[in-house]
Design a protein around this motif. Sequence first.
Motif, PDB file in Angstrom:
ATOM      1  N   GLY A 242      56.813  42.513  44.702  1.00 23.91           N
ATOM      2  CA  GLY A 242      55.728  43.431  45.074  1.00 23.91           C
ATOM      3  C   GLY A 242      54.822  43.715  43.893  1.00 23.91           C
ATOM      4  N   ILE A 243      55.414  43.934  42.723  1.00 26.59           N
ATOM      5  CA  ILE A 243      54.603  44.197  41.521  1.00 26.59           C
ATOM      6  C   ILE A 243      53.799  42.948  41.157  1.00 26.59           C
ATOM      7  CG2 ILE A 243      54.758  44.644  39.029  1.00 26.59           C
ATOM      8  CD1 ILE A 243      57.028  46.597  39.688  1.00 26.59           C
ATOM      9  N   ALA A 244      54.452  41.770  41.272  1.00 25.05           N
ATOM     10  CA  ALA A 244      53.734  40.518  40.970  1.00 25.05           C
ATOM     11  C   ALA A 244      52.520  40.364  41.890  1.00 25.05           C
ATOM     12  CB  ALA A 244      54.679  39.333  41.135  1.00 25.05           C
ATOM     13  N   ARG A 245      52.708  40.715  43.149  1.00 22.57           N
ATOM     14  CA  ARG A 245      51.597  40.597  44.117  1.00 22.57           C
ATOM     15  C   ARG A 245      50.417  41.471  43.700  1.00 22.57           C
ATOM     16  NH1 ARG A 245      53.116  41.681  50.179  1.00 22.57           N
ATOM     17  NH2 ARG A 245      53.932  43.587  49.258  1.00 22.57           N
ATOM     18  N   GLU A 246      50.717  42.667  43.237  1.00 26.00           N
ATOM     19  CA  GLU A 246      49.634  43.587  42.868  1.00 26.00           C
ATOM     20  C   GLU A 246      49.035  43.241  41.511  1.00 26.00           C
ATOM     21  OE1 GLU A 246      48.587  45.464  45.247  1.00 26.00           O
ATOM     22  OE2 GLU A 246      50.297  44.664  46.365  1.00 26.00           O
ATOM     23  N   ALA A 247      49.858  42.751  40.597  1.00 28.90           N
ATOM     24  CA  ALA A 247      49.402  42.584  39.205  1.00 28.90           C
ATOM     25  C   ALA A 247      48.734  41.231  38.928  1.00 28.90           C
ATOM     26  CB  ALA A 247      50.593  42.764  38.258  1.00 28.90           C
ATOM     27  N   THR A 248      48.957  40.244  39.789  1.00 32.62           N
ATOM     28  CA  THR A 248      48.420  38.911  39.495  1.00 32.62           C
ATOM     29  C   THR A 248      46.952  38.813  39.919  1.00 32.62           C
ATOM     30  OG1 THR A 248      50.617  38.026  39.942  1.00 32.62           O
ATOM     31  CG2 THR A 248      48.820  36.437  39.809  1.00 32.62           C
ATOM     32  N   LEU A 249      46.140  38.330  39.006  1.00 30.44           N
ATOM     33  CA  LEU A 249      44.719  38.155  39.324  1.00 30.44           C
ATOM     34  C   LEU A 249      44.558  36.902  40.169  1.00 30.44           C
ATOM     35  CD1 LEU A 249      43.117  38.936  35.848  1.00 30.44           C
ATOM     36  CD2 LEU A 249      42.979  40.342  37.923  1.00 30.44           C
ATOM     37  N   VAL A 250      44.023  37.056  41.353  1.00 32.68           N
ATOM     38  CA  VAL A 250      43.813  35.904  42.236  1.00 32.68           C
ATOM     39  C   VAL A 250      42.356  35.913  42.701  1.00 32.68           C
ATOM     40  CG1 VAL A 250      46.178  35.731  43.119  1.00 32.68           C
ATOM     41  CG2 VAL A 250      44.554  37.280  44.215  1.00 32.68           C
ATOM     42  N   ARG A 251      41.881  34.760  43.112  1.00 36.16           N
ATOM     43  CA  ARG A 251      40.541  34.713  43.714  1.00 36.16           C
ATOM     44  C   ARG A 251      40.430  33.538  44.681  1.00 36.16           C
ATOM     45  NH1 ARG A 251      37.792  30.748  41.019  1.00 36.16           N
ATOM     46  NH2 ARG A 251      38.346  30.434  38.839  1.00 36.16           N
ATOM     47  N   ASP A 252      39.300  33.502  45.381  1.00 39.42           N
ATOM     48  CA  ASP A 252      39.058  32.451  46.374  1.00 39.42           C
ATOM     49  C   ASP A 252      38.655  31.156  45.682  1.00 39.42           C
ATOM     50  OD1 ASP A 252      39.165  34.703  47.953  1.00 39.42           O
ATOM     51  OD2 ASP A 252      37.090  34.596  48.637  1.00 39.42           O
ATOM     52  N   ASP A 253      39.009  30.038  46.261  1.00 38.97           N
ATOM     53  CA  ASP A 253      38.360  28.759  45.951  1.00 38.97           C
ATOM     54  C   ASP A 253      38.469  27.898  47.203  1.00 38.97           C
ATOM     55  OD1 ASP A 253      40.883  27.671  45.981  1.00 38.97           O
ATOM     56  OD2 ASP A 253      40.794  26.793  43.984  1.00 38.97           O
ATOM     57  N   LEU A 254      38.136  26.610  47.099  1.00 39.77           N
ATOM     58  CA  LEU A 254      38.100  25.800  48.307  1.00 39.77           C
ATOM     59  C   LEU A 254      39.483  25.609  48.936  1.00 39.77           C
ATOM     60  CD1 LEU A 254      39.097  22.613  47.567  1.00 39.77           C
ATOM     61  CD2 LEU A 254      36.958  22.706  46.304  1.00 39.77           C
ATOM     62  N   ARG A 255      40.552  25.842  48.166  1.00 44.57           N
ATOM     63  CA  ARG A 255      41.893  25.616  48.716  1.00 44.57           C
ATOM     64  C   ARG A 255      42.450  26.814  49.470  1.00 44.57           C
ATOM     65  NH1 ARG A 255      41.847  22.639  44.155  1.00 44.57           N
ATOM     66  NH2 ARG A 255      42.104  20.424  44.586  1.00 44.57           N
ATOM     67  N   ALA A 256      42.085  27.994  49.031  1.00 41.13           N
ATOM     68  CA  ALA A 256      42.644  29.191  49.683  1.00 41.13           C
ATOM     69  C   ALA A 256      41.855  30.433  49.273  1.00 41.13           C
ATOM     70  CB  ALA A 256      44.114  29.369  49.290  1.00 41.13           C
ATOM     71  N   SER A 257      42.002  31.477  50.080  1.00 42.09           N
ATOM     72  CA  SER A 257      41.361  32.746  49.735  1.00 42.09           C
ATOM     73  C   SER A 257      42.239  33.493  48.735  1.00 42.09           C
ATOM     74  CB  SER A 257      41.178  33.592  50.993  1.00 42.09           C
ATOM     75  OG  SER A 257      42.448  34.012  51.458  1.00 42.09           O
ATOM     76  N   GLY A 258      41.620  34.434  48.063  1.00 40.29           N
ATOM     77  CA  GLY A 258      42.372  35.267  47.125  1.00 40.29           C
ATOM     78  C   GLY A 258      43.457  36.054  47.841  1.00 40.29           C
ATOM     79  N   ASN A 259      43.124  36.564  49.041  1.00 38.14           N
ATOM     80  CA  ASN A 259      44.113  37.351  49.799  1.00 38.14           C
ATOM     81  C   ASN A 259      45.326  36.515  50.164  1.00 38.14           C
ATOM     82  OD1 ASN A 259      42.754  39.737  49.716  1.00 38.14           O
ATOM     83  ND2 ASN A 259      41.616  39.351  51.608  1.00 38.14           N
TER      84      ASN A 259
END
Lengths: 284, 160
Positions: A242-259
């Motif tokens: 759960g902490i990893a999910r909140e703390a990891t910076l993610v974003r969209d690209d052509l392969r997948a959305s950030g969410n």
Amino acid sequence: MALSNLKEYVRPDELDVALSLVKERGTSARVIGGGIDLVRSSSPDIETLVDLSHLSLSYVRQTDKGVAIGATTTLTEILEAPAIENYLQGVAVEMLHQVGAPPLRNLASMGGTLASAHPWSDVITLFLALGAQVTLYNGVTRMVPLSDLYASRALLSPAIITEVLLPAYAKGTAAAFIKFSRTKFDIAILNCACLISIQNGDCKRVRLTAGGTPQLATLLPAAAEVLLGRRLNQTSIGKAAGIAREATLVRDDLRASGNYRRELVYAGVKRCLACVSRQLSGVS
Amino acid sequence: MKIELTVNGKRQELDSAPGETLLHVLRRIGYKGVKKGCELGDCGACAVLLDDRVVNSCLVLAAKADGHRVTTVEGLAGQDKTGELHPVQEAFLEHGAVQCGYCSPGMIIAAVDLLAHNPDPSDQEIKEGISGNLCRCTGYVKQIEAIRIAAEKMRKDTDV
């Protein structure tokens, strides 16, 4: 033609000669192991290639400190090495089977993989979690943690990666890797890895990583922190994920959305930790 | 620059521009069985054996192959001087693993590498072995079957 401005292709027999060439030619020179990325890049700026293949840097050796891998060793040679098969229940073998396809693995080198630093790299995600150490040569030899190499790319200018060490761990240590991709051999939408050492049943050392976020893999210290000194069980695993999910910076690209990636971080960390927990069950 | 390649057992000294790929050199000197596809290392049509391992020749600079052995699909048949097809080629023909045929040389080369290092592969290992080769016709089923059959034949031949 690839690399249309390339004027020199040099295969020095000595490391010092290779380094001198890189220093003299500056930004117009590149060091190559397999050379895959450079052929694909077709960069007009590159005039000199310094091929390290005559420097006897293709090996995988079991040493007191761990498994040493020479910079020009191909991913296939690593995958087939007995020392790698025996290292932490073959976690690196499992990961390498998912990197590209055999024709690529037969060319891609250890040093090139680390120097190219592709954000989706499965190798980097796992090796960061394993606490890999990189040997650099810039006139003197020094060993730095792989994480330092990515914290400061200046370490490579000018320097040549000569070896990677996967450190030896005492009994009670296990590691896991997971890759999410459209097909098994496709580039990762996201990948995760972890390494855990336990003592008296509690987590003593924890390293968690996520890569292809789509940035280059990073350690997840906040998620690792919650496991230190605690038992690895469903509750602690869920909390760390759960902490990893909140703390990891993610974003969209052509392969997948950030969410979507955010949910993959949760699932990936949880599955890696569950896998390690199974491996360590019965070990105190 | 001068490079020396041993292609299908024949040593050759060649001129090559430093940035020229092995794919281009091989086709230039007549090995047209090495197919030009994506030139990005994705399709596997240009696969050859460099020493004994399958590589995409579009991703190898000819200069990097200097001093090495290269085997193209033309070099598989008749290696024993009888002119017979390699068991993998034979199995591809006999079991319908070829349709348009453009991917066949690369696919066959990949299979030869696989069976040289793993004489008794599972279907999953065969799939992994040819995972770098795209085929837009067959759906891969016939090719996987052909490789399995070639493996059986090669194991029997070795036992004899």
